[in-house]
Design a protein around this motif. Sequence first.
Motif, mmCIF file in Angstrom:
data_model
loop_
_atom_site.group_PDB
_atom_site.id
_atom_site.type_symbol
_atom_site.label_atom_id
_atom_site.label_comp_id
_atom_site.label_asym_id
_atom_site.label_seq_id
_atom_site.Cartn_x
_atom_site.Cartn_y
_atom_site.Cartn_z
ATOM 1 N N MET A 1 37.923 -6.480 38.788
ATOM 2 C CA MET A 1 39.302 -6.761 39.125
ATOM 3 C C MET A 1 40.263 -5.839 38.385
ATOM 4 O O MET A 1 41.234 -5.351 38.949
ATOM 5 C CB MET A 1 39.633 -8.222 38.805
ATOM 6 C CG MET A 1 41.044 -8.639 39.195
ATOM 7 S SD MET A 1 41.346 -10.401 38.937
ATOM 8 C CE MET A 1 41.318 -10.459 37.143
ATOM 9 N N LEU A 2 39.990 -5.602 37.108
ATOM 10 C CA LEU A 2 40.860 -4.733 36.316
ATOM 11 C C LEU A 2 40.820 -3.299 36.829
ATOM 12 O O LEU A 2 41.846 -2.622 36.902
ATOM 13 C CB LEU A 2 40.445 -4.787 34.846
ATOM 14 C CG LEU A 2 40.744 -6.106 34.125
ATOM 15 C CD1 LEU A 2 40.131 -6.095 32.723
ATOM 16 C CD2 LEU A 2 42.238 -6.352 34.044
ATOM 17 N N ALA A 7 43.477 -0.369 35.979
ATOM 18 C CA ALA A 7 43.322 -0.304 34.525
ATOM 19 C C ALA A 7 42.234 0.706 34.163
ATOM 20 O O ALA A 7 41.176 0.757 34.795
ATOM 21 C CB ALA A 7 42.956 -1.675 33.961
ATOM 22 N N ASP A 8 42.518 1.517 33.169
ATOM 23 C CA ASP A 8 41.549 2.524 32.739
ATOM 24 C C ASP A 8 41.851 2.928 31.291
ATOM 25 O O ASP A 8 42.996 3.235 30.968
ATOM 26 C CB ASP A 8 41.641 3.755 33.642
ATOM 27 C CG ASP A 8 40.633 4.834 33.268
ATOM 28 O OD1 ASP A 8 39.434 4.495 33.165
ATOM 29 O OD2 ASP A 8 41.060 5.975 33.039
ATOM 30 N N GLY A 44 42.090 4.201 20.927
ATOM 31 C CA GLY A 44 43.368 4.545 20.308
ATOM 32 C C GLY A 44 44.510 3.673 20.792
ATOM 33 O O GLY A 44 45.686 4.073 20.718
ATOM 34 N N ALA A 45 44.214 2.472 21.293
ATOM 35 C CA ALA A 45 45.238 1.561 21.814
ATOM 36 C C ALA A 45 46.249 1.212 20.735
ATOM 37 O O ALA A 45 45.903 1.064 19.551
ATOM 38 C CB ALA A 45 44.586 0.288 22.351
ATOM 39 N N ALA A 46 47.500 1.058 21.138
ATOM 40 C CA ALA A 46 48.567 0.731 20.185
ATOM 41 C C ALA A 46 48.507 -0.729 19.760
ATOM 42 O O ALA A 46 48.936 -1.073 18.646
ATOM 43 C CB ALA A 46 49.934 1.031 20.804
ATOM 44 N N ALA A 47 48.000 -1.598 20.614
ATOM 45 C CA ALA A 47 47.949 -3.023 20.301
ATOM 46 C C ALA A 47 46.944 -3.715 21.199
ATOM 47 O O ALA A 47 46.529 -3.182 22.240
ATOM 48 C CB ALA A 47 49.328 -3.658 20.461
#
Length: 316
Positions: A1-2, A7-8, A44-47
């Motif tokens: 679904m994502l 979403a990637d 490396g996601a910010a949050a």
Amino acid sequence: MLRVAGADPVLVERVTVSQRGHGPEMAARLARYAAFQRAVARTGAAAVLLGHTRDDQAETVLLGLTRGSGTRSLAGMSERHVLDGVTYLRPFLWLTRTETETVCAAEGLDPWLDPTNRDTTLTRSRIRHDVLPHLERELGPGVAKALARTASVLGADADYLDEQALAALAAALVQPGTARQRTPQSAPEQDPRPAHLSPGPRAQREPERPGGAAPSSVVLDAATVQATPPALRRRLLARACALAGGETPTFERLAALEDFALGHGAAGPVQLAGKVTAWRHRADAEHARGCLELRGGSGSTPQQTTPTQNNPGSAQ
């Protein structure tokens, strides 16, 4: 679904839950947070966005009340917190679970529902499916909203007390070089001082914490601890335990440590969770009431424990 939604990247990770002294819910939570940390390191996601709702907040507060928790735990979950360098955000904390389900239905989304959320052998699930509905029936609607409001009110108070406790801890820490010549009060006079408080080549080579002790030892000025207001003193001692490599103390252990720090009772030592032992040291010219040392297990390093805001058993 994502992936269909664009979403990637999409990461799916299986984790192994090891209880090791924790209950099943806490062990699963620790495993999830470890997976989040790895995902942030890879991407490396910010949050990290968490899906907790107002209903989850109410359950957390009620669970804390049933366990006799302190202000920090009754403040529930914060909208933003940082753990191990990772920022966690809870954007839905003021939406009800029903509202989030309505949004998903309107957007044609089919959310995945954790089957353990319906397992009433788990305490939180019983609160969700049995206790809170019963309170709403018997006391009228709005109980969950009121509990969430309590968390909001106490959150600011807990934040302020935590800040003041950190300042009190900094004031109580013995500066390097001033605690090297002491022996525990409970030890006979002829006993040698602990190796990690003795000057020597190893002590000179290793990086030191304030207190001139090994990295798993925290030394506090007893007079400063005793003069700290009661509202801050237990927070100070709990943080000192974590600094020594231990775990967040239970109410009973923290009360015993506070009593010991005030000079009451036996000469010690006091045993704490996480293989931390508290010792009292005799007074000298620089420390009129002596010092309190919290000594971690041999070779121990500070352990990352669950934030007290999410630990309903916390005494703070």
